[in-house]
Design a protein around this motif. Structure first.
Motif, PDB file in Angstrom:
ATOM      1  N   ALA A  34      11.229   2.324  -1.283  1.00  0.00           N
ATOM      2  CA  ALA A  34      10.147   3.014  -0.255  1.00  0.00           C
ATOM      3  C   ALA A  34      10.657   3.507   1.316  1.00  0.00           C
ATOM      4  O   ALA A  34      10.345   4.441   1.939  1.00  0.00           O
ATOM      5  CB  ALA A  34       9.100   2.354  -0.292  1.00  0.00           C
ATOM      6  N   PHE A  35      11.182   2.842   1.473  1.00  0.00           N
ATOM      7  CA  PHE A  35      11.654   2.707   3.012  1.00  0.00           C
ATOM      8  C   PHE A  35      13.495   3.339   3.286  1.00  0.00           C
ATOM      9  O   PHE A  35      13.135   3.541   4.933  1.00  0.00           O
ATOM     10  CB  PHE A  35      11.680   0.636   4.050  1.00  0.00           C
ATOM     11  N   TRP A  36      14.135   2.618   2.104  1.00  0.00           N
ATOM     12  CA  TRP A  36      15.271   4.219   2.195  1.00  0.00           C
ATOM     13  C   TRP A  36      14.725   5.446   2.159  1.00  0.00           C
ATOM     14  O   TRP A  36      15.354   5.979   3.272  1.00  0.00           O
ATOM     15  CB  TRP A  36      16.070   3.708   0.931  1.00  0.00           C
ATOM     16  N   PHE A  37      13.460   5.687   1.783  1.00  0.00           N
ATOM     17  CA  PHE A  37      13.424   7.555   1.359  1.00  0.00           C
ATOM     18  C   PHE A  37      12.487   7.241   3.015  1.00  0.00           C
ATOM     19  O   PHE A  37      12.840   8.704   3.873  1.00  0.00           O
ATOM     20  CB  PHE A  37      12.283   7.743   0.979  1.00  0.00           C
ATOM     21  N   GLN A  38      12.095   6.889   3.605  1.00  0.00           N
ATOM     22  CA  GLN A  38      11.098   6.267   4.654  1.00  0.00           C
ATOM     23  C   GLN A  38      11.710   6.924   5.835  1.00  0.00           C
ATOM     24  O   GLN A  38      12.250   7.894   6.681  1.00  0.00           O
ATOM     25  CB  GLN A  38      10.385   6.173   5.003  1.00  0.00           C
ATOM     26  N   GLU A  39      12.743   6.304   5.854  1.00  0.00           N
ATOM     27  CA  GLU A  39      14.024   6.493   6.766  1.00  0.00           C
ATOM     28  C   GLU A  39      14.943   7.659   6.875  1.00  0.00           C
ATOM     29  O   GLU A  39      15.324   7.527   7.738  1.00  0.00           O
ATOM     30  CB  GLU A  39      14.412   4.576   6.973  1.00  0.00           C
ATOM     31  N   LYS A  79       7.495  13.122  -0.016  1.00  0.00           N
ATOM     32  CA  LYS A  79       6.436  12.994   0.284  1.00  0.00           C
ATOM     33  C   LYS A  79       6.465  11.356  -1.132  1.00  0.00           C
ATOM     34  O   LYS A  79       6.887  11.870  -2.093  1.00  0.00           O
ATOM     35  CB  LYS A  79       5.401  14.107  -0.716  1.00  0.00           C
ATOM     36  N   VAL A  80       6.425   9.703  -0.924  1.00  0.00           N
ATOM     37  CA  VAL A  80       6.555   9.099  -1.109  1.00  0.00           C
ATOM     38  C   VAL A  80       5.765   8.197  -2.053  1.00  0.00           C
ATOM     39  O   VAL A  80       5.095   8.129  -1.415  1.00  0.00           O
ATOM     40  CB  VAL A  80       7.703   7.909  -0.577  1.00  0.00           C
ATOM     41  N   VAL A  81       5.547   8.534  -2.853  1.00  0.00           N
ATOM     42  CA  VAL A  81       4.016   7.477  -3.347  1.00  0.00           C
ATOM     43  C   VAL A  81       4.161   5.470  -3.899  1.00  0.00           C
ATOM     44  O   VAL A  81       4.677   5.974  -4.970  1.00  0.00           O
ATOM     45  CB  VAL A  81       3.435   8.198  -4.488  1.00  0.00           C
ATOM     46  N   VAL A  82       3.637   4.844  -3.806  1.00  0.00           N
ATOM     47  CA  VAL A  82       4.060   3.986  -3.962  1.00  0.00           C
ATOM     48  C   VAL A  82       2.588   3.473  -5.036  1.00  0.00           C
ATOM     49  O   VAL A  82       1.432   3.837  -5.030  1.00  0.00           O
ATOM     50  CB  VAL A  82       4.140   2.836  -3.204  1.00  0.00           C
TER      51      VAL A  82
END
Length: 331
Positions: free
Chosen positions: A23-28, A34-37
């Motif tokens: 999740a953080f890899w995509f955010q950074e 659009k990331v959904v956990v």
């Protein structure tokens, strides 16, 4: 490299160890994705062995700004919430990963049956599916462990192998892009909340910081594992989004190291010289003494190349091991 900006990405088990790092890899790296956990999060519920049913923890997601949904992958009404989206990629990390859970029905329900429900959703949405398999599928199979030569020694390994069989069936029948990643011994930041199932790198690190002599099984210099740092696991997941061929691939370093090596490297990095204590191994007969991933197919079909040695991985991890010790262990 794929541009994930404007893509919609689901990470099941996204509050767990590998999922939160993804999740953080995509955010950074792709801030416009659009990331959904989706995660069960911890509830206090335990299995019959006393271990928690979910290792997902909000602290693994501190600083994450994407969407978070609490839910159970075994409950169809929870999965329905995901139909508000159209996912381009599904990273399925949610599972019972505790190898000491012996309830076979719960293991099959959670790891296998829920996977089929997610495959159906991926087919409807046209999503690529990247999912967590496991080196536990090999059991006591001889090293180097090679896809196609499995011998699971427990219900966890069996459930993961059954997932792989299901994935191959779906690849053939549907043409859906599916990649299964058989993780070997992963270590690194955001694993602390796995409690007793966290890596021995972290557990030995905290033993040493508290001033206890590291306790190793007798013959630990000959008990070898393929230890892989979290950054290389994330690399494999990203490369699995654009494979030359769908399939199941090992994710390790291809080099086996001993538990004695871990303690020696930790002591060097922490500047300690504590004598090791050696105790009898109570798990002989149900214990993998030598794991080493055959990663040639992973290189060929995913373009994966491990970059982090055990020495370098532990060096990178030391600041986090110290922080966790101060904030979570000593409190």
């Amino acid at each position: 490299m794929i541009d994930f900006n404007k893509k919609t990405i689901l990470i099941t088990g996204g509050a767990g160890f590998i999922g939160s790092n993804l999740a953080f890899w995509f955010q950074e790296n792709h801030p416009d994705a659009k990331v959904v956990v989706f995660d069960l999060f911890r509830t206090g519920e335990t299995f019959s062995n006393g271990n928690l049913k979910s290792f997902g923890h909000y602290k693994n997601l501190k600083g994450f700004t994407g969407e978070i949904i609490a839910g159970d992958i075994t409950k169809k009404e929870d999965l329905e919430r995901l139909r508000d989206f159209k996912f381009d990629y599904i990273f399925h990390e949610a599972a019972i990963s505790d190898t000491t859970v012996y309830d076979q029905k719960i293991m099959i329900d959670t790891n296998l049956n829920a996977f089929k429900d997610l495959l159906k959703m991926a087919k409807e949405m046209g999503s690529a599916m990247i999912y967590a398999s496991s080196g536990a599928t090999y059991g006591n199979a001889p090293a180097p462990q090679t896809v196609g030569r499995e011998d699971p020694a427990n219900i966890y390994g069996f459930s993961k192998l059954a997932m792989d069989h299901l994935a191959y069936d779906w690849m053939k029948r549907t043409g859906l892009p599916i990649v299964g990643l058989r993780y070997f011994n992963v270590y690194g930041p955001r694993e602390f909340f796995k409690n007793k199932t966290a890596s021995m790198v972290l557990q030995f690190g905290h033993q040493i910081l508290v001033g206890k002599n590291p306790r190793l099984f007798e013959g630990s210099d000959k008990i070898l594992r393929d230890f892989i740092y979290i950054d290389d696991v994330i690399q494999a997941n990203i490369k699995a989004c654009n494979p030359k061929k769908s399939g199941v691939y090992n994710v390790g370093t291809g080099k086996a190291r001993s538990f004695q090596d871990i303690v020696d490297i930790l002591q060097k990095e922490l500047g300690t010289h504590l004598p090791c204590e050696y105790i009898p191994n109570p798990y002989i007969g149900q214990y993998q003494f030598f794991t080493q991933a055959d990663i040639e197919p992973t290189r060929e079909f995913l373009g994966y190349e491990p970059e982090v040695t055990l020495e370098e991985g532990i060096r990178r991890y030391i600041p986090e091991i110290r922080r966790l010790f101060e904030e979570e262990v000593r409190g």
